[in-house]
Write an enzyme that holds these catalytic residues in place. Structure first.
Site, PDB file in Angstrom:
ATOM      1  N   CYS A 154       9.157  10.325   5.404  1.00 42.56           N
ATOM      2  CA  CYS A 154       9.183   9.478   4.235  1.00 42.56           C
ATOM      3  C   CYS A 154      10.545   9.886   3.960  1.00 42.56           C
ATOM      4  O   CYS A 154      11.801   9.257   5.144  1.00 42.56           O
ATOM      5  CB  CYS A 154       8.425   9.308   3.257  1.00 42.56           C
ATOM      6  SG  CYS A 154       8.503   7.748   2.837  1.00 42.56           S
ATOM      7  N   LYS A 195       8.936  -2.372  -3.517  1.00 41.76           N
ATOM      8  CA  LYS A 195       8.220  -1.903  -3.208  1.00 41.76           C
ATOM      9  C   LYS A 195       7.452  -1.768  -2.096  1.00 41.76           C
ATOM     10  O   LYS A 195       6.327  -3.022  -2.192  1.00 41.76           O
ATOM     11  CB  LYS A 195       7.876  -0.534  -4.573  1.00 41.76           C
ATOM     12  CG  LYS A 195       7.562   0.642  -3.785  1.00 41.76           C
ATOM     13  CD  LYS A 195       6.943   1.760  -4.766  1.00 41.76           C
ATOM     14  CE  LYS A 195       6.731   2.834  -4.396  1.00 41.76           C
ATOM     15  NZ  LYS A 195       5.397   3.368  -5.326  1.00 41.76           N
ATOM     16  N   SER A 223       4.880   4.093   1.123  1.00 41.84           N
ATOM     17  CA  SER A 223       4.876   3.375  -0.747  1.00 41.84           C
ATOM     18  C   SER A 223       6.751   4.340  -0.729  1.00 41.84           C
ATOM     19  O   SER A 223       7.238   5.376  -0.552  1.00 41.84           O
ATOM     20  CB  SER A 223       4.191   4.967  -1.034  1.00 41.84           C
ATOM     21  OG  SER A 223       4.705   5.244  -2.752  1.00 41.84           O
ATOM     22  N   HIS A 233       2.950   7.283   5.464  1.00 44.65           N
ATOM     23  CA  HIS A 233       2.187   8.136   4.534  1.00 44.65           C
ATOM     24  C   HIS A 233       0.388   8.446   5.549  1.00 44.65           C
ATOM     25  O   HIS A 233      -0.286   8.714   4.280  1.00 44.65           O
ATOM     26  CB  HIS A 233       2.399   8.682   2.875  1.00 44.65           C
ATOM     27  CG  HIS A 233       3.703   8.949   2.480  1.00 44.65           C
ATOM     28  ND1 HIS A 233       4.126  10.024   1.677  1.00 44.65           N
ATOM     29  CD2 HIS A 233       4.615   8.111   2.150  1.00 44.65           C
ATOM     30  CE1 HIS A 233       5.336  10.046   1.304  1.00 44.65           C
ATOM     31  NE2 HIS A 233       5.980   8.698   1.351  1.00 44.65           N
ATOM     32  N   GLU A 251      -0.426  11.243   5.564  1.00 42.50           N
ATOM     33  CA  GLU A 251      -1.254  11.918   4.821  1.00 42.50           C
ATOM     34  C   GLU A 251      -2.103  11.683   4.121  1.00 42.50           C
ATOM     35  O   GLU A 251      -2.843  13.003   3.590  1.00 42.50           O
ATOM     36  CB  GLU A 251      -0.175  13.673   5.036  1.00 42.50           C
ATOM     37  CG  GLU A 251       0.928  12.929   3.577  1.00 42.50           C
ATOM     38  CD  GLU A 251       1.934  12.063   3.939  1.00 42.50           C
ATOM     39  OE1 GLU A 251       2.336  12.411   2.965  1.00 42.50           O
ATOM     40  OE2 GLU A 251       1.721  11.547   4.528  1.00 42.50           O
ATOM     41  N   ARG A 267       0.736   6.378 -12.666  1.00 38.70           N
ATOM     42  CA  ARG A 267       1.709   6.893 -12.652  1.00 38.70           C
ATOM     43  C   ARG A 267       3.096   5.450 -13.198  1.00 38.70           C
ATOM     44  O   ARG A 267       3.556   5.903 -14.026  1.00 38.70           O
ATOM     45  CB  ARG A 267       2.030   7.664 -11.537  1.00 38.70           C
ATOM     46  CG  ARG A 267       3.463   8.495 -11.926  1.00 38.70           C
ATOM     47  CD  ARG A 267       4.517   8.883 -10.198  1.00 38.70           C
ATOM     48  NE  ARG A 267       4.648   7.867  -9.785  1.00 38.70           N
ATOM     49  CZ  ARG A 267       4.762   7.926  -8.972  1.00 38.70           C
ATOM     50  NH1 ARG A 267       5.244   8.671  -8.007  1.00 38.70           N
ATOM     51  NH2 ARG A 267       5.071   6.646  -7.983  1.00 38.70           N
TER      52      ARG A 267
END
EC number: 2.3.1.46
Length: 332
Positions: free
Chosen positions: A139, A160, A188, A231, A233, A245
């Site tokens: 990323c 986003k 993300s 991502h 992972e 968050r």
């Protein structure tokens, strides 16, 4: 430095053309175990989680060591963890690594080349280009690497990209061996790399999404450089925790806009509950409201359909590293 088999491991069959198996310790004449490094630049709150995620994907048949950039700002708890289990990036050249994984760090400056760690980061990229069989950039690290290597600037987006997106293979490559033509991948990010600029500089795009652009691309050279804008992972609940968050940042005023739900991620019932909370957050914006955020068990994400593909991608990568290392040793 943390080696495979140490107490911190808890943190944390593919082939070139379906013919080169991954390294196996039980082989009749086993090759030396692969030595993989993880340069973990993630923020303090995601440091241990990132170890766990990449440990899971890289597996137990390799020796995994952890490294850090001292120039990434850290709090005292994270610094204590790094001092115990990590080596500094200056130890990379002497570590005997075959390959390296580099993660990003949440940006603070307007430009990546203004980040306090950028000089150290570029030093690592230059070393990895000659000193490893392959390096994989995750990323934001991918954005910083192509900026350094070829002055390709990432482009900020109005909203986003957050969610799980269908990413289609755009060619044949050993990294994609055994995978379906279209795979789900979590993304993300607030920024994007233009595909035409990557192509103009000699990068090969291996997978892309119609909705969010380039997912996976490579740069051939003395070291095969692999770049992920997504991502793979991520764990099942990672996007959910990021969304919580970001809602908190909106409520306390450190973020201007209320975040959108991650796309293609929550169950329908969960999405309905979270949309109702988001409407309340916009109407009664106050930090105390964050305590009423719906619990995870009441707002479950869908099953993590991307994880099998992520595991396959990393098995393919390790097989490619092993095969290319063998070629280097045969020529030497």
């Amino acid at each position: 430095m943390l080696e495979h088999g140490s107490s911190a491991a808890a943190y944390g069959e593919a082939s070139l053309a379906e013919t080169v198996p991954p390294p196996r310790s039980e082989a009749a004449n086993p090759a030396p175990r692969l030595r993989i490094g993880l340069l973990n630049n993630m923020p303090d709150t995601a440091l241990v989680q990132t170890e766990r995620q990449f440990r899971r994907l890289i597996g137990t048949e390799v020796d995994l060591s952890f490294f850090s950039l001292a120039s990434v700002p850290r709090g005292p708890l994270a610094r204590a963890h790094l001092d115990r289990f990590y080596a500094p990036h200056t130890a990379l050249a002497a570590a005997g690594l075959d390959a390296l994984v580099i993660t990003g760090s949440e940006p603070k400056a307007a430009r990546l080349d203004e980040e306090p760690y950028y000089a150290d980061f570029t030093e690592v990229v230059d070393w990895a280009a000659q000193g490893t069989v392959s390096t994989l950039f995750s990323c934001l690290a991918a954005h910083a690497a192509v900026l350094h290597l070829d002055r390709i600037e990432r482009r900020p987006m109005a909203t986003k990209y957050s969610g799980v997106y269908a990413c289609a293979a755009s060619g044949v490559h050993p990294l994609l061996a055994g995978m379906a033509p279209v795979m789900p991948v979590p993304h993300s990010r607030w920024n994007d790399l233009p595909e035409f600029e990557l192509a103009a500089k000699g990068y090969t795009v291996l997978r892309r999404s119609e909705d969010i652009g380039v997912d996976l691309f490579v740069r051939e050279g003395a070291s095969l450089m692999v770049f992920l804008q997504g991502h793979p992972e991520y764990e099942t609940d990672t996007l959910a925790r990021e969304y919580r968050r970001d809602i908190g940042r909106f409520l306390d005023g450190s973020r201007d806009t209320c975040p959108a739900l991650p796309e293609n991620y929550y169950t329908d019932d969960a999405a309905e509950r979270l949309e109702a909370f988001a409407a309340l957050a916009q109407a009664e914006r106050a930090p105390a409201l964050h305590a009423d955020f719906p619990a995870m068990d009441a707002t479950p994400p869908r099953p993590a359909a991307w994880q099998d593909g992520a595991a396959r991608l990393f098995r393919n990568w390790l097989a490619l590293v092993a095969a290319n290392r063998a070629l280097r040793m045969a020529v030497a």
